[in-house]
Structures are given as C-alpha cells and as structure tokens.
Design a protein around this motif. Structure first.
Motif, PDB file in Angstrom:
ATOM      1  N   ALA A 136      48.647  -4.599  30.164  1.00  0.00           N
ATOM      2  CA  ALA A 136      47.962  -3.225  30.423  1.00  0.00           C
ATOM      3  C   ALA A 136      48.727  -2.524  30.380  1.00  0.00           C
ATOM      4  CB  ALA A 136      47.173  -3.373  31.827  1.00  0.00           C
ATOM      5  N   LEU A 137      50.021  -2.197  31.397  1.00  0.00           N
ATOM      6  CA  LEU A 137      51.271  -1.355  31.399  1.00  0.00           C
ATOM      7  C   LEU A 137      51.607  -1.234  29.941  1.00  0.00           C
ATOM      8  CD1 LEU A 137      53.477  -3.001  34.365  1.00  0.00           C
ATOM      9  CD2 LEU A 137      52.040  -1.274  33.819  1.00  0.00           C
ATOM     10  N   LEU A 138      51.975  -1.568  28.646  1.00  0.00           N
ATOM     11  CA  LEU A 138      52.516  -1.701  27.262  1.00  0.00           C
ATOM     12  C   LEU A 138      51.608  -0.070  27.185  1.00  0.00           C
ATOM     13  CD1 LEU A 138      54.322  -1.514  25.261  1.00  0.00           C
ATOM     14  CD2 LEU A 138      53.346  -4.019  24.506  1.00  0.00           C
ATOM     15  N   GLU A 139      49.771  -0.793  27.278  1.00  0.00           N
ATOM     16  CA  GLU A 139      48.601   0.229  26.945  1.00  0.00           C
ATOM     17  C   GLU A 139      48.525   2.218  27.548  1.00  0.00           C
ATOM     18  OE1 GLU A 139      46.095   0.803  24.713  1.00  0.00           O
ATOM     19  OE2 GLU A 139      46.241  -0.762  24.076  1.00  0.00           O
ATOM     20  N   ARG A 140      49.964   1.288  28.875  1.00  0.00           N
ATOM     21  CA  ARG A 140      49.977   2.728  29.198  1.00  0.00           C
ATOM     22  C   ARG A 140      48.268   3.288  30.580  1.00  0.00           C
ATOM     23  NH1 ARG A 140      52.150   8.243  29.933  1.00  0.00           N
ATOM     24  NH2 ARG A 140      52.108   8.105  31.736  1.00  0.00           N
ATOM     25  N   PHE A 141      47.633   1.633  30.734  1.00  0.00           N
ATOM     26  CA  PHE A 141      46.431   1.494  31.664  1.00  0.00           C
ATOM     27  C   PHE A 141      47.127   1.711  32.843  1.00  0.00           C
ATOM     28  CE2 PHE A 141      43.902  -0.785  28.430  1.00  0.00           C
ATOM     29  CZ  PHE A 141      43.541  -0.158  27.256  1.00  0.00           C
ATOM     30  N   TYR A 142      48.145   1.825  33.196  1.00  0.00           N
ATOM     31  CA  TYR A 142      48.855   1.859  34.481  1.00  0.00           C
ATOM     32  C   TYR A 142      49.948   2.390  34.587  1.00  0.00           C
ATOM     33  CZ  TYR A 142      44.855  -1.165  35.738  1.00  0.00           C
ATOM     34  OH  TYR A 142      43.611  -1.807  35.769  1.00  0.00           O
ATOM     35  N   ASP A 143      50.455   2.604  35.002  1.00  0.00           N
ATOM     36  CA  ASP A 143      52.127   3.668  35.155  1.00  0.00           C
ATOM     37  C   ASP A 143      52.828   2.425  35.504  1.00  0.00           C
ATOM     38  OD1 ASP A 143      52.454   5.273  33.066  1.00  0.00           O
ATOM     39  OD2 ASP A 143      51.412   6.485  33.975  1.00  0.00           O
ATOM     40  N   PRO A 144      53.994   1.601  35.320  1.00  0.00           N
ATOM     41  CA  PRO A 144      54.922   1.164  36.453  1.00  0.00           C
ATOM     42  C   PRO A 144      55.253   1.383  37.840  1.00  0.00           C
ATOM     43  CG  PRO A 144      56.223   0.993  34.482  1.00  0.00           C
ATOM     44  CD  PRO A 144      54.968   1.592  34.420  1.00  0.00           C
ATOM     45  N   SER A 145      54.910   1.476  38.926  1.00  0.00           N
ATOM     46  CA  SER A 145      55.447   1.201  40.336  1.00  0.00           C
ATOM     47  C   SER A 145      57.123   1.772  40.130  1.00  0.00           C
ATOM     48  CB  SER A 145      55.187   0.082  41.132  1.00  0.00           C
ATOM     49  OG  SER A 145      54.309  -0.542  41.625  1.00  0.00           O
ATOM     50  N   SER A 146      57.755   0.722  39.481  1.00  0.00           N
ATOM     51  CA  SER A 146      59.012   1.213  39.404  1.00  0.00           C
ATOM     52  C   SER A 146      59.950   0.266  37.947  1.00  0.00           C
ATOM     53  CB  SER A 146      60.063   1.035  40.589  1.00  0.00           C
ATOM     54  OG  SER A 146      60.359  -0.809  40.402  1.00  0.00           O
ATOM     55  N   GLY A 147      60.884   0.513  37.547  1.00  0.00           N
ATOM     56  CA  GLY A 147      61.167   0.424  36.208  1.00  0.00           C
ATOM     57  C   GLY A 147      60.387   1.478  34.712  1.00  0.00           C
ATOM     58  N   VAL A 148      60.973   0.527  34.041  1.00  0.00           N
ATOM     59  CA  VAL A 148      60.968   1.404  32.123  1.00  0.00           C
ATOM     60  C   VAL A 148      60.021   0.295  31.493  1.00  0.00           C
ATOM     61  CG1 VAL A 148      61.802   2.898  30.458  1.00  0.00           C
ATOM     62  CG2 VAL A 148      62.580   2.965  32.795  1.00  0.00           C
ATOM     63  N   VAL A 149      59.164   0.454  31.300  1.00  0.00           N
ATOM     64  CA  VAL A 149      58.623   0.110  29.695  1.00  0.00           C
ATOM     65  C   VAL A 149      59.219   1.147  28.291  1.00  0.00           C
ATOM     66  CG1 VAL A 149      56.733  -0.460  27.969  1.00  0.00           C
ATOM     67  CG2 VAL A 149      56.053  -0.823  31.191  1.00  0.00           C
ATOM     68  N   ARG A 150      59.796   0.490  27.755  1.00  0.00           N
ATOM     69  CA  ARG A 150      59.867   1.151  26.285  1.00  0.00           C
ATOM     70  C   ARG A 150      59.247   0.934  25.090  1.00  0.00           C
ATOM     71  NH1 ARG A 150      64.992   4.235  27.313  1.00  0.00           N
ATOM     72  NH2 ARG A 150      65.590   3.659  29.444  1.00  0.00           N
ATOM     73  N   LEU A 151      58.628   1.562  24.395  1.00  0.00           N
ATOM     74  CA  LEU A 151      58.483   1.587  22.879  1.00  0.00           C
ATOM     75  C   LEU A 151      59.224   1.643  21.740  1.00  0.00           C
ATOM     76  CD1 LEU A 151      56.153  -0.167  21.875  1.00  0.00           C
ATOM     77  CD2 LEU A 151      54.452   2.518  20.884  1.00  0.00           C
ATOM     78  N   ASN A 152      59.634   1.119  21.038  1.00  0.00           N
ATOM     79  CA  ASN A 152      61.309   1.552  20.067  1.00  0.00           C
ATOM     80  C   ASN A 152      61.986   2.229  20.498  1.00  0.00           C
ATOM     81  OD1 ASN A 152      59.334  -0.048  17.919  1.00  0.00           O
ATOM     82  ND2 ASN A 152      58.390   2.414  16.879  1.00  0.00           N
ATOM     83  N   GLY A 153      62.307   1.870  21.876  1.00  0.00           N
ATOM     84  CA  GLY A 153      63.383   2.334  22.301  1.00  0.00           C
ATOM     85  C   GLY A 153      62.278   3.939  23.500  1.00  0.00           C
ATOM     86  N   THR A 154      61.851   4.148  23.419  1.00  0.00           N
ATOM     87  CA  THR A 154      61.036   5.339  24.593  1.00  0.00           C
ATOM     88  C   THR A 154      60.401   5.456  25.186  1.00  0.00           C
ATOM     89  OG1 THR A 154      61.404   6.373  22.346  1.00  0.00           O
ATOM     90  CG2 THR A 154      60.345   7.640  23.312  1.00  0.00           C
ATOM     91  N   ASN A 155      60.662   6.118  26.055  1.00  0.00           N
ATOM     92  CA  ASN A 155      60.103   5.919  27.698  1.00  0.00           C
ATOM     93  C   ASN A 155      58.484   5.631  27.029  1.00  0.00           C
ATOM     94  OD1 ASN A 155      58.754   5.494  29.944  1.00  0.00           O
ATOM     95  ND2 ASN A 155      60.374   6.408  30.902  1.00  0.00           N
TER      96      ASN A 155
END
Length: 599
Positions: A405-424
C-alpha cells in the motif's frame, strides 16, 4: 470514524455554510438565470399594470363611459403574464436540473479523489447518499424561490408604492401584519437549516446501513440474521423518519404564515377600506385596486418566505456536500516528476520506513480521549533489485499488505522514504507511479460489469484477442465458453457469478494484461486449487521475465524460488535471505515453513 465524530465534523463544517457557498453552483448558469430574471421583471410589469387598468375600468363604468380597448389590453396582459410565467418556470427547472447535475459531477470527482484513508473511516452508503439526496435539495433553491423571489421583489415594491399612493393608512395596517410574518419565518428558518442537516445525515446513516447489509447479503442469509438486520435498518429508518418529522413540524409553522398574513391583511383592508369608501375618503375603484395590489404583494411575499425555507434546506445539504468537496484530495500539486528513469539498481527500496494508520492517533469512544495508534511498520529498510523476485512472509498482522500500500502511495510513511528506481515516490506523480506498477489485492475485487470491462480497467485499448489470450494464460478461457456473450458476459455484482478462484484469476489477468515493469501480488494464489496455482505460476513466470515481482506469500511453493524472502513480524524485519538460508537463520520462518506459510 465514529458517527459521533462524523456529526461533529459536519457540525463544524455547517457553521461556515452560508449563502455564498451556493453561489458557485449558480454562477455557471448566470445566462439562464439572467434570462429568467428578465422574464420575471417583464411578468412583474405586466402584473402591476393590471390593477391600474381595473381601476380605470371601474371608474369608467361608474362614470357611464365607454371602456374602449381597456378590456382587450387587460386580457392581453393576463395572457402575457401566463406565458412569461411558463417560460420562466421551464428555464428555472431546466437550470435546477443542470445545477444538480454539475453538483453531482463535482461531488463524484471529489469522492473518487479522496485519499484512501478517508475511505477507511467513511461509510460508503453515506457518501452515496450525499450524491443522491443531498444534491437534490439544490434543485429547490431555483425552482422554489430565488429568481421568483427576485422578480417578486419588484412586484412587491411596485405594489407597495401603488398602495402607498392609494391609501397610506391601510398600507400601514397591512405592513404591520406582514412584518410579524417575516420576523417569524426568519427565526424559524434557522431551525429549518439545522433540522434539514440532521435529516440528511440520518438519511446518510440509513444508506450506509442498507449498503452494509447488501454487501454481505449471503452471509446474513446463511446466519439466519435477516430479521435482526431488518430491525437494525428499521431503527435507522425511524431516525430518518423522526428527523423528517422535525422538518415537517417547522415547515407546518412556516407554510401557513403567508396564508394567514394574506387573510388577515385582506380582512383588515376589507373592513377599514369599506368604512373609508362609505365615508368618502377613497373611491370604490381605489379600494378594488388596493385589494388587487394587496394580493400582488402577498404573492411575492410567499415566494420570499418559500425561498428562505428552500435556501436553508439547501444550506443544510451544502454542509454535507462541502464536507467532502473541501476535504483534502489525493493530489499531485507539489509533484514535478512525470516519468521515472532508473537511477539505481534497486527497483524498490524502503529506508527506515515507519507507518501507522489513523493519522497517528485514534479516538477512544468510551473514554473520549485520543491515544497514539500503534505503528504497523517500524524502521523498515530493504531493497528489491530490478528484475528480481521478492517474497514477503510473516504472520497475520505483520504489516505485509501495508508495504504494498505504501509503494502504491495509498498512504505515505509517517517517517522514512520509499523509493522507486531510486526516486522518492513522493516526488513522482501518482499517475506515473501507478502506471509502472501492477497490483493484485488480497481480496481480488471484481467490479460489476462484464468480463471485458474488468480486463480493460487497466488497459482500455486492449483488443479482444489480447483479452482472450491473457484469460487463457491464467486458465480462465473456459469461463468465456459459458455464455455466447463471451467477453461481454456479466460477472454480476462484485463478481458473484464467478467462483472465488476465478475472481482471483480474473484480477490477476487484468494486471497481466497491462504488463507493467513491477508486479505486486498480495496473496494472489490463496483461493486457487493446486492445478490452477501451477498454471497461474507458469503464467506469472512468463510475464515476470525482465520484470520486478514482489509477492506476499501464502504458500511455500510461491516462496521457494524467490531471489529474496523478507520475513516480517510486528512490523519489523526479522530475517532476509533465500528459502534455504532462512530455514537455518530465522526461527519464525522455520515455523511458517512447517505450517506451509498458512498462518
């Protein structure tokens, strides 16, 4: 979100709902409204001339003079008033329908663009009620008041002026009655708005209750709970009924006020006017003209009072509509990156990601206090290499689905970073992000409609041959043979005409049809038998070549061939490695493997 908190939110929104919030809905139709207003003015002019002509007719009759063309002119004005009124009514009703249409379009757009977390706390039936019954109240603003009241105001002023010229004394008596009625309606109108808001909220509760039962009707029937659920809905219906009764009670005071004002004014004018005619203060012709102007004045007054009522009911509905349309939407206003170019070898990476549902706090309805919600993920860090296969395993509640769900951006993390191909992922437009990810949810939803419509949900330009090929790849081609309609065959509400396994395979076929660079499968083989699981695994193997695959594993057979297995427990990573490595290094994985990962 509790009913109590929803009501509170609505109440806060309601405190800011004013007439100006209706203006955007009306501004788009200013040409039609201007035309209706012009017709109203012309009709007002035609109406105001009629008592003057009647005065002339009576005067000539009393004097024994010829009427000439006065009667013909009077008849023409009567017909003209009727025609103008008919045209005005058509324009207003047409505009009213258009306003409701525009309001519904805007509301639907707002609802479908709400963040996923809003759907977690709102009830579907209540949202549907806002699209249906709440927007309908906007129709009454136009058809039951505003322009009529605007045009009627001209008649009111004109009649008032003529009555002042004819007899100021009788006018003063008349206005004293009118003033009392206006003050009374103004006071009651505030109660109408509150009562209307409560009624619409109750209707929303009823819609939510019905939607809840219908969505699980088979479970309800199997549990012999039909009568109990009917009783629950009856209670919601009674709540809506009682709220409607409150609106009816207040309206019962408002509606007769104009009639009482008219009758009282008429009796006063008739009594006082008769005396003044007898005393020679005014003529009979003036009295008749005054009475006609009185009726003309009271008519617009009724329109004004009706407008006050309909506007306040609409403001109650606007409160609920604005509660949705002014809510934050899933937006990319601050995002500049449309296309993602790989800038690292990792297709996906999580860096110290922590996440909790409920905007970090949850409401304890019993104590009325707020408490921090428990994080679902804590300090999660891992990488998924491009073109690799990663499995995520763990007991129920470990946070596996939340990762996707975080990878799909249904939600955003409370802290930290999720990256796709190196991009936030926060720096990528959601449209671009999701176009590169294929996601098969755990519950494998199938939308009401046809097989073809479900497949083309993610690839609307797919040909029939492509659709048939992808169905064959997941062993669903036999489903097409059940009906001569083929791809146009209906799947029923929520795919009820398909088995659980078929619904799951159709959802997977839908994703495979788009063939995105990254595939996310959330326990996508849980409803399949062993034969179809093998066929589906072969299809996934074929389609996932040169693609990145992240799968939440349900069965051991899904895990053993993975390039990387991530073991979650309580939102934390307790092990990373291959199947053979984890069997020796991670006790939790050993236990899961012993139970075929069915935990």
């Amino acid at each position: 979100m509790s009913d109590k908190s929803e009501s509170s939110a609505a109440g806060e929104s309601g405190s800011s709902s004013r007439f100006r919030h209706l203006l955007p809905y009306l501004a788009a139709h200013k040409t039609a409204l201007t035309l209706a207003l012009m017709l109203s003015v012309l009709g007002a002019g035609a109406s105001l001339v009629q008592p003057l002509l009647v005065n002339q007719v009576i005067g000539r009759v009393e004097a024994g003079q010829a009427l000439g063309s006065l009667v013909v002119i009077l008849a023409v004005l009567v017909v003209l008033s009727g025609v103008l009124g008919g045209l005005q009514t058509y324009i207003l009703q047409r505009t009213g329908v258009a306003v409701v249409f525009a309001a519904r379009r805007g509301l639907v757009r707002s609802i479908l663009n709400l963040p996923i977390k809003e759907f977690d706390r709102r009830r579907t039936g209540d949202l549907v009620s806002r699209v249906g019954s709440d927007t309908t109240l906007l129709y009454g603003v136009l058809t039951q008041g505003l322009v009529d009241a605007a045009g009627g105001s001209l008649v009111f002023i004109g009649a008032l002026t003529a009555m002042l010229i004819i007899d100021p004394v009788m006018l003063a008596l008349t206005l004293s009655v009118v003033a009392i009625s206006v003050v009374t309606v103004t006071v009651l109108s505030k109660r109408i708005r509150r009562a209307s808001l409560e009624q619409q909220r109750r209707v929303g509760d009823l819609g939510a209750a019905v939607e809840r039962v219908l969505s699980g009707i088979r479970t309800v029937r199997a549990a012999n709970a039909t009568e109990r659920e009917i009783a629950k809905i009856d209670r919601q219906s009674r709540g809506a009924f009682e709220a409607g009764l409150e609106v009816a009670r207040i309206s019962a005071f408002i509606v007769p006020i104009s009639g009482i004002a008219m009758q009282a004014s008429f009796l006063i004018v008739l009594g006082v006017g008769g005396y003044r005619v007898a005393s020679g203060t005014i003529s009979l012709a003036d009295l008749v003209a005054f009475i006609l102007f009185l009726f003309m004045m009271i008519g617009p007054l009724s329109s004004v009072l009706g407008a006050i009522t309909s506007v306040n009911q609409a403001l109650g509905a606007i409160t609920r509509i604005r509660e949705v349309t002014t809510s934050p939407s899933e937006t990319d206003d601050d995002v500049k990156i449309d296309l993602v170019s790989p800038s690292s070898t990792a297709a996906v990476s999580f860096e110290e990601v922590t996440f909790s549902y409920g905007d970090e706090t949850t409401d304890d309805e019993l104590s009325g206090q707020s408490h921090p919600s428990s994080p679902v993920l804590v300090g999660l860090s891992f990488e998924v290499q491009r073109g690799s296969r990663t499995a995520i395993v763990g007991p129920s509640g470990a946070g596996k689905s939340t990762v996707l769900a975080l990878l799909e951006r249904f939600y955003d993390p409370s802290s930290g970073v999720v990256r796709l191909n190196g991009t936030n992922v926060r720096d990528i437009t959601r449209t671009s992000l999701r176009s590169q990810i294929g996601y098969v949810e755990q519950d494998a939803p199938v939308l009401a409609g046809t097989i073809g419509e479900n497949l083309r949900l993610v690839a609307d330009s797919a040909t029939d041959d492509e659709c048939r090929a992808v169905l064959a790849s997941v062993n669903l081609d036999a489903v097409l043979g059940r009906s001569p309609m083929g791809l146009e065959a209906s799947v029923g509400e929520d795919g009820v005409m398909l088995s659980g396994g078929e619904r799951q395979r159709l959802a997977i076929a839908r994703t495979l049809l788009n063939a995105p660079p990254i595939l996310l499968l959330d326990e996508s083989t849980s409803s399949l038998d062993s034969l179809n699981e093998v066929l589906l695994r072969d299809a996934i193997d074929a389609i996932s070549a040169q693609r990145t695959l992240i799968v939440i594993a349900h069965r051991l057979s899904t895990v053993v061939d993975a390039d990387q297995i991530i073991v979650l427990d309580g939102g934390r990573i307790v092990g990373v490695g291959t199947h053979s490595e984890l069997l020796f290094t991670t006790p939790l994985y050993q236990r899961l493997a012993e139970h075929q990962l069915l935990a």
